[in-house]
Design a protein around this motif. Sequence first.
Motif, PDB file in Angstrom:
ATOM      1  N   THR A 146       0.847  -1.195   0.000  1.00 16.67           N
ATOM      2  CA  THR A 146       0.000   0.000   0.000  1.00 16.67           C
ATOM      3  C   THR A 146       0.881   1.243   0.000  1.00 16.67           C
ATOM      4  OG1 THR A 146      -1.743  -1.125   1.242  1.00 16.67           O
ATOM      5  CG2 THR A 146      -1.815   1.281   1.202  1.00 16.67           C
ATOM      6  N   THR A 147       0.602   2.148  -0.911  1.00 16.73           N
ATOM      7  CA  THR A 147       1.247   3.463  -0.864  1.00 16.73           C
ATOM      8  C   THR A 147       0.167   4.518  -0.683  1.00 16.73           C
ATOM      9  OG1 THR A 147       1.151   4.006  -3.241  1.00 16.73           O
ATOM     10  CG2 THR A 147       2.967   2.606  -2.507  1.00 16.73           C
ATOM     11  N   LYS A 148       0.473   5.536   0.087  1.00 17.64           N
ATOM     12  CA  LYS A 148      -0.461   6.630   0.314  1.00 17.64           C
ATOM     13  C   LYS A 148       0.257   7.969   0.128  1.00 17.64           C
ATOM     14  CE  LYS A 148      -3.518   4.171   3.530  1.00 17.64           C
ATOM     15  NZ  LYS A 148      -4.127   4.169   4.883  1.00 17.64           N
ATOM     16  N   GLY A 149      -0.267   8.769  -0.771  1.00 16.53           N
ATOM     17  CA  GLY A 149       0.309  10.093  -1.010  1.00 16.53           C
ATOM     18  C   GLY A 149       1.766  10.068  -1.404  1.00 16.53           C
TER      19      GLY A 149
ATOM     20  N   ASP B 258      -1.490   6.832  -4.719  1.00 13.53           N
ATOM     21  CA  ASP B 258      -2.177   5.887  -3.835  1.00 13.53           C
ATOM     22  C   ASP B 258      -2.340   4.572  -4.589  1.00 13.53           C
ATOM     23  OD1 ASP B 258      -2.433   7.847  -1.876  1.00 13.53           O
ATOM     24  OD2 ASP B 258      -4.440   8.434  -2.540  1.00 13.53           O
ATOM     25  N   LEU B 259      -1.784   3.507  -4.032  1.00 12.94           N
ATOM     26  CA  LEU B 259      -1.807   2.214  -4.704  1.00 12.94           C
ATOM     27  C   LEU B 259      -2.064   1.133  -3.670  1.00 12.94           C
ATOM     28  CD1 LEU B 259      -1.135   0.919  -7.570  1.00 12.94           C
ATOM     29  CD2 LEU B 259       1.128   0.449  -6.607  1.00 12.94           C
ATOM     30  N   HIS B 260      -2.884   0.145  -4.029  1.00 12.70           N
ATOM     31  CA  HIS B 260      -3.123  -0.979  -3.117  1.00 12.70           C
ATOM     32  C   HIS B 260      -3.060  -2.287  -3.902  1.00 12.70           C
ATOM     33  CE1 HIS B 260      -4.461  -3.299   0.268  1.00 12.70           C
ATOM     34  NE2 HIS B 260      -5.486  -3.781  -0.426  1.00 12.70           N
ATOM     35  N   VAL B 261      -2.113  -3.129  -3.533  1.00 11.63           N
ATOM     36  CA  VAL B 261      -1.937  -4.437  -4.151  1.00 11.63           C
ATOM     37  C   VAL B 261      -2.322  -5.495  -3.119  1.00 11.63           C
ATOM     38  CG1 VAL B 261      -0.317  -6.019  -5.272  1.00 11.63           C
ATOM     39  CG2 VAL B 261      -0.031  -3.536  -5.538  1.00 11.63           C
ATOM     40  N   ARG B 262      -3.311  -6.298  -3.454  1.00 15.46           N
ATOM     41  CA  ARG B 262      -3.791  -7.312  -2.525  1.00 15.46           C
ATOM     42  C   ARG B 262      -2.845  -8.505  -2.458  1.00 15.46           C
ATOM     43  NH1 ARG B 262      -9.441  -8.383  -5.189  1.00 15.46           N
ATOM     44  NH2 ARG B 262      -8.001  -8.369  -6.966  1.00 15.46           N
ATOM     45  N   GLU B 263      -2.866  -9.187  -1.341  1.00 13.84           N
ATOM     46  CA  GLU B 263      -2.010 -10.355  -1.157  1.00 13.84           C
ATOM     47  C   GLU B 263      -2.346 -11.427  -2.189  1.00 13.84           C
ATOM     48  OE1 GLU B 263      -0.706 -13.546   2.350  1.00 13.84           O
ATOM     49  OE2 GLU B 263      -2.202 -11.983   2.755  1.00 13.84           O
ATOM     50  N   GLY B 264      -1.307 -11.967  -2.825  1.00 10.81           N
ATOM     51  CA  GLY B 264      -1.471 -13.084  -3.731  1.00 10.81           C
ATOM     52  C   GLY B 264      -1.865 -12.728  -5.146  1.00 10.81           C
ATOM     53  N   GLU B 265      -1.944 -11.444  -5.486  1.00 13.63           N
ATOM     54  CA  GLU B 265      -2.325 -11.087  -6.852  1.00 13.63           C
ATOM     55  C   GLU B 265      -1.112 -10.645  -7.667  1.00 13.63           C
ATOM     56  OE1 GLU B 265      -5.099  -7.892  -7.459  1.00 13.63           O
ATOM     57  OE2 GLU B 265      -4.015  -6.516  -6.160  1.00 13.63           O
ATOM     58  N   VAL B 266      -1.289 -10.670  -8.974  1.00 14.45           N
ATOM     59  CA  VAL B 266      -0.303 -10.103  -9.891  1.00 14.45           C
ATOM     60  C   VAL B 266      -0.855  -8.752 -10.333  1.00 14.45           C
ATOM     61  CG1 VAL B 266       0.969 -10.370 -12.046  1.00 14.45           C
ATOM     62  CG2 VAL B 266       0.421 -12.386 -10.672  1.00 14.45           C
ATOM     63  N   TYR B 267      -0.136  -7.709 -10.005  1.00 18.92           N
ATOM     64  CA  TYR B 267      -0.602  -6.341 -10.238  1.00 18.92           C
ATOM     65  C   TYR B 267       0.354  -5.652 -11.200  1.00 18.92           C
ATOM     66  CZ  TYR B 267      -2.933  -1.935  -8.942  1.00 18.92           C
ATOM     67  OH  TYR B 267      -3.672  -0.763  -8.957  1.00 18.92           O
TER      68      TYR B 267
ATOM     69  N   LEU C 145       4.262  -7.445  -8.144  1.00 17.32           N
ATOM     70  CA  LEU C 145       4.019  -6.101  -8.669  1.00 17.32           C
ATOM     71  C   LEU C 145       4.983  -5.890  -9.816  1.00 17.32           C
ATOM     72  CD1 LEU C 145       2.809  -3.225  -8.610  1.00 17.32           C
ATOM     73  CD2 LEU C 145       4.543  -2.633  -6.895  1.00 17.32           C
ATOM     74  N   LEU C 146       4.452  -5.698 -10.996  1.00 11.76           N
ATOM     75  CA  LEU C 146       5.320  -5.508 -12.151  1.00 11.76           C
ATOM     76  C   LEU C 146       4.987  -4.206 -12.865  1.00 11.76           C
ATOM     77  CD1 LEU C 146       3.678  -6.238 -15.044  1.00 11.76           C
ATOM     78  CD2 LEU C 146       3.832  -8.530 -14.092  1.00 11.76           C
ATOM     79  N   ILE C 147       6.004  -3.618 -13.458  1.00  9.79           N
ATOM     80  CA  ILE C 147       5.794  -2.423 -14.269  1.00  9.79           C
ATOM     81  C   ILE C 147       6.163  -2.742 -15.703  1.00  9.79           C
ATOM     82  CG2 ILE C 147       6.207  -0.871 -12.326  1.00  9.79           C
ATOM     83  CD1 ILE C 147       8.888  -0.181 -13.653  1.00  9.79           C
ATOM     84  N   THR C 148       5.469  -2.114 -16.604  1.00  9.54           N
ATOM     85  CA  THR C 148       5.679  -2.413 -18.022  1.00  9.54           C
ATOM     86  C   THR C 148       5.129  -1.267 -18.854  1.00  9.54           C
ATOM     87  OG1 THR C 148       5.225  -4.036 -19.770  1.00  9.54           O
ATOM     88  CG2 THR C 148       3.469  -3.634 -18.185  1.00  9.54           C
ATOM     89  N   HIS C 149       5.570  -1.194 -20.096  1.00  6.57           N
ATOM     90  CA  HIS C 149       4.956  -0.263 -21.039  1.00  6.57           C
ATOM     91  C   HIS C 149       4.153  -1.033 -22.086  1.00  6.57           C
ATOM     92  CE1 HIS C 149       8.775  -1.451 -22.957  1.00  6.57           C
ATOM     93  NE2 HIS C 149       8.111  -1.311 -24.101  1.00  6.57           N
ATOM     94  N   GLU C 150       4.062  -2.358 -21.911  1.00  5.82           N
ATOM     95  CA  GLU C 150       3.397  -3.216 -22.885  1.00  5.82           C
ATOM     96  C   GLU C 150       2.032  -3.672 -22.369  1.00  5.82           C
ATOM     97  OE1 GLU C 150       6.686  -5.740 -25.066  1.00  5.82           O
ATOM     98  OE2 GLU C 150       7.040  -5.723 -22.908  1.00  5.82           O
ATOM     99  N   MET C 151       0.969  -3.315 -23.064  1.00  7.46           N
ATOM    100  CA  MET C 151      -0.369  -3.700 -22.640  1.00  7.46           C
ATOM    101  C   MET C 151      -0.573  -5.204 -22.728  1.00  7.46           C
ATOM    102  SD  MET C 151      -2.818  -2.037 -21.243  1.00  7.46           S
ATOM    103  CE  MET C 151      -2.466  -0.350 -21.749  1.00  7.46           C
ATOM    104  N   ASP C 152       0.133  -5.887 -23.635  1.00  5.70           N
ATOM    105  CA  ASP C 152       0.002  -7.340 -23.736  1.00  5.70           C
ATOM    106  C   ASP C 152       0.472  -8.041 -22.465  1.00  5.70           C
ATOM    107  OD1 ASP C 152      -1.133  -7.322 -26.217  1.00  5.70           O
ATOM    108  OD2 ASP C 152       0.727  -7.730 -27.310  1.00  5.70           O
ATOM    109  N   VAL C 153       1.443  -7.460 -21.775  1.00  8.62           N
ATOM    110  CA  VAL C 153       1.906  -8.037 -20.512  1.00  8.62           C
ATOM    111  C   VAL C 153       0.787  -7.980 -19.478  1.00  8.62           C
ATOM    112  CG1 VAL C 153       3.509  -7.729 -18.584  1.00  8.62           C
ATOM    113  CG2 VAL C 153       4.337  -7.531 -20.935  1.00  8.62           C
ATOM    114  N   ILE C 154       0.120  -6.838 -19.391  1.00 10.01           N
ATOM    115  CA  ILE C 154      -1.002  -6.684 -18.464  1.00 10.01           C
ATOM    116  C   ILE C 154      -2.090  -7.697 -18.806  1.00 10.01           C
ATOM    117  CG2 ILE C 154      -2.799  -5.106 -17.642  1.00 10.01           C
ATOM    118  CD1 ILE C 154      -0.030  -4.233 -16.792  1.00 10.01           C
ATOM    119  N   LYS C 155      -2.388  -7.805 -20.082  1.00  9.51           N
ATOM    120  CA  LYS C 155      -3.480  -8.662 -20.540  1.00  9.51           C
ATOM    121  C   LYS C 155      -3.224 -10.133 -20.225  1.00  9.51           C
ATOM    122  CE  LYS C 155      -4.860  -7.594 -24.621  1.00  9.51           C
ATOM    123  NZ  LYS C 155      -4.967  -7.461 -26.097  1.00  9.51           N
TER     124      LYS C 155
END
Length: 340
Positions: free
Chosen positions: A3-6, A25-34, A201-211
């Motif tokens: 969790t990040t706040k401000g 503000d970001l919230h990543v739940r336990e066990g998910e790929v975000y 938690l991953l960052i990317t510029h590729e929408m296919d990765v998210i998909k």
Amino acid sequence: MITTKGLTKVYTSRGREVSALRGVDLHVREGEVYGVVGTSGAGKSTLIRCVNMLERPSAGTVTVDGVELTALRGSEHRAGRELRAARSRIGMVFQHFNLLSSRTVQENVELPLELTGLDRTARRRKAAELLDLVGLGDKARNYPSQLSGGQKQRVGIARALAGDPKVLLSDEATSALDPETTRSILKLLRDLNQQLGLTVLLITHEMDVIKSVCDSAALMRDGQIAEAGTLTDLLATDGSELARELFPLSEFGTGRPGGTVLEITFQGDASSQPFVSQLARTYQIDINILGAAVETIAGRLVGRMRVELPGSHQDNVVPIGFLREQGLQVDIISANGVLA
């Protein structure tokens, strides 16, 4: 879990202040790929580096697994030890692998275990287990120069798992890889997420990765979160920018003057319903199908169709209501030749 706040990060360059993060503000739940997606300069890399405190935020808080990392200062005192202990439970995978060329694959994986003081026998056993886990058990004695890009990234992932982390951060881990290798690395991350209960938690510029791999996503722009949510919720949200990027239909037509063009999104059970033929029979109208596509997003079958109904929006209020009653998301693209 995360969790990040401000969250704010300001750099000073040549006497000028540059804001890389602006109250995130970001919230990543336990066990998910975000997944966090955005163009270069959006603040994605700064965000993930602040999450593991490689960069200390200018303001705001970061909490991982119940520990507020921003409250811990890196020093020789107790707080410094607590910060190091907290960071040891966060694995990090980098874009450019960062492997030591003078060390074998096994020795690269052992490196973080050496730093914790683990004895040699235990290090070797742990490294061997991790290399088997990522499919490189037979490459333990090889050097990085003898590996492909995908294999190097697998070594990087094994090394990131050496401390038995609860959280795995991925900084553009697939952007230097070819499409086929990218798919295999993403599958590995998903498998590790499910087998080990890892929060990713991953960052990317590729929408296919998210998909292909994410449960939830956030769109970053100019250091801020423009939109966030589970992929299922985003796809069901009218006007969602992320949904349109995930599942674009821009190549399809916008119909003829005088008609009403609809974009229909259907998920799960709704994808098997013959709603077009039902609509045509019930209201005795001719439906022009401009385009359609079906994909699997976040493990769920999702379809999107663009159709044209004759007449104005007002003429089609009842048919549109019928579609929505079937559990379909209906967006009006144009009416009477005018874009909505």
